[in-house]
Write a protein that holds these residues in place. Structure first.
Motif, short mmCIF file in Angstrom:
data_model
loop_
_atom_site.label_atom_id
_atom_site.label_comp_id
_atom_site.label_asym_id
_atom_site.label_seq_id
_atom_site.Cartn_x
_atom_site.Cartn_y
_atom_site.Cartn_z
N GLY B 62 -6.74 5.49 7.98
CA GLY B 62 -6.66 6.05 7.01
C GLY B 62 -5.47 5.19 6.07
O GLY B 62 -4.62 5.57 5.38
N PHE B 63 -4.64 4.24 6.53
CA PHE B 63 -3.52 3.74 6.66
C PHE B 63 -4.09 2.12 5.75
O PHE B 63 -5.25 1.76 5.97
N GLU B 64 -3.31 2.26 4.50
CA GLU B 64 -2.83 0.27 4.28
C GLU B 64 -1.69 0.49 3.64
O GLU B 64 -0.45 0.97 3.92
N ALA B 65 -1.74 -0.99 2.58
CA ALA B 65 -0.13 -1.38 2.96
C ALA B 65 -0.39 -2.41 1.59
O ALA B 65 -1.55 -2.70 1.34
N GLU B 66 0.51 -1.93 1.42
CA GLU B 66 -0.04 -3.38 -0.66
C GLU B 66 1.57 -4.42 -0.05
O GLU B 66 2.66 -4.20 0.14
N PHE B 67 0.99 -5.40 -0.70
CA PHE B 67 1.63 -6.84 -0.46
C PHE B 67 2.25 -6.87 -2.29
O PHE B 67 1.53 -6.60 -3.36
N LYS B 68 3.80 -6.33 -1.83
CA LYS B 68 4.28 -7.51 -3.10
C LYS B 68 5.20 -8.10 -3.60
O LYS B 68 6.16 -7.84 -2.83
N LYS B 69 4.49 -8.61 -3.72
CA LYS B 69 5.72 -10.39 -3.41
C LYS B 69 6.75 -9.88 -4.90
O LYS B 69 7.99 -10.93 -4.08
N SER B 70 6.93 -9.50 -5.77
CA SER B 70 8.23 -9.35 -6.54
C SER B 70 8.63 -8.63 -5.74
O SER B 70 10.08 -9.06 -6.05
#
Lengths: 114, 113
Positions: B62-70
């Protein structure tokens, strides 16, 4: 399932002893790694190997050497154990990065040097 | 040179609450990013990975992660914590220039009943 096994879960050695930590993987991976894990410091790379008989120093190689005579086996050697080498040692293996990008870890060997 | 910084060596959340573990990275080339989990007395296992495809990555349990380049961030989240999530979590980065991964110092997640 990929399996990485390490020869001992717990090891106690005396200062000055020569120590061998063995790691075996059963998935025909080219790459193998040795890390040490210490509280607050995360994982630090000691040595890695891209192929049989090949080795490269990681970030903290001092006091350690390695041997890779067969593709499935990667040994970490402490030539003369010291108390500051008391730590958790983790072995990992992987395919080259252009395929899976994932490292598979063994359960670790907790080494105590007295 | 690449590096990762994990904010907070210990994080405590109540069971059922949102889990947020923070990771910021530094890389001069497009990175590949990972979250690994280590349960007590075990080795590390991969939770999820970002390899330049979708910026929102879903992993196991149930884990997730978001890549935010800025923001140079790759924070790990889970909507509802479970007691079995108690473990140490490591963020890691590689550039694919070699086969080495740089690990963060880890965040120990505690789940309060």
């Amino acid at each position: 399932d990929v399996k990485v096994t390490q020869s001992s879960r717990y090891l106690v050695k005396r200062t000055g002893e020569k120590v061998f930590l063995e790691c075996v993987q059963d998935m025909d991976h080219e790459n193998m790694f040795w890390y040490r894990q210490d509280p607050g410091l995360g994982l630090r790379l000691i040595y890695f190997s891209y192929d049989v008989k090949m080795k490269e120093k990681g970030d903290i190689p001092e006091g350690y050497s390695v041997s890779r005579e067969k593709k499935e086996r990667f040994s970490l050697i402490l030539e003369s154990a010291s108390t500051n080498q008391t730590s958790m040692y983790l072995c990992a293996s992987s395919l080259p990065w252009d395929t899976t990008y994932e490292q598979y870890f063994g359960p670790g060997t907790r080494l105590t040097v007295t | 040179a690449q590096s990762v910084t994990q904010l907070g060596s210990h994080v405590s959340v109540s069971e059922g609450a949102l889990v947020l573990l923070r990771c910021n990275y530094s890389s001069s080339v497009p990175p590949y990013l990972f979250w690994y989990v280590q349960y007590p007395n075990q080795g590390l296992q991969l939770l999820l990975k970002y390899t330049s495809a979708a910026t929102l990555v879903k992993g196991i349990n149930g884990f997730e992660a978001e890549f935010k380049k800025s923001e140079t961030s790759f924070h790990l989240t889970k909507p509802s914590a479970h007691m079995s999530d108690a473990a140490e979590y490591f963020c890691a980065v590689t550039s694919n220039r070699d086969d080495k991964i740089i690990f963060g110092k880890g965040t120990r997640l505690h789940i309060l009943p």
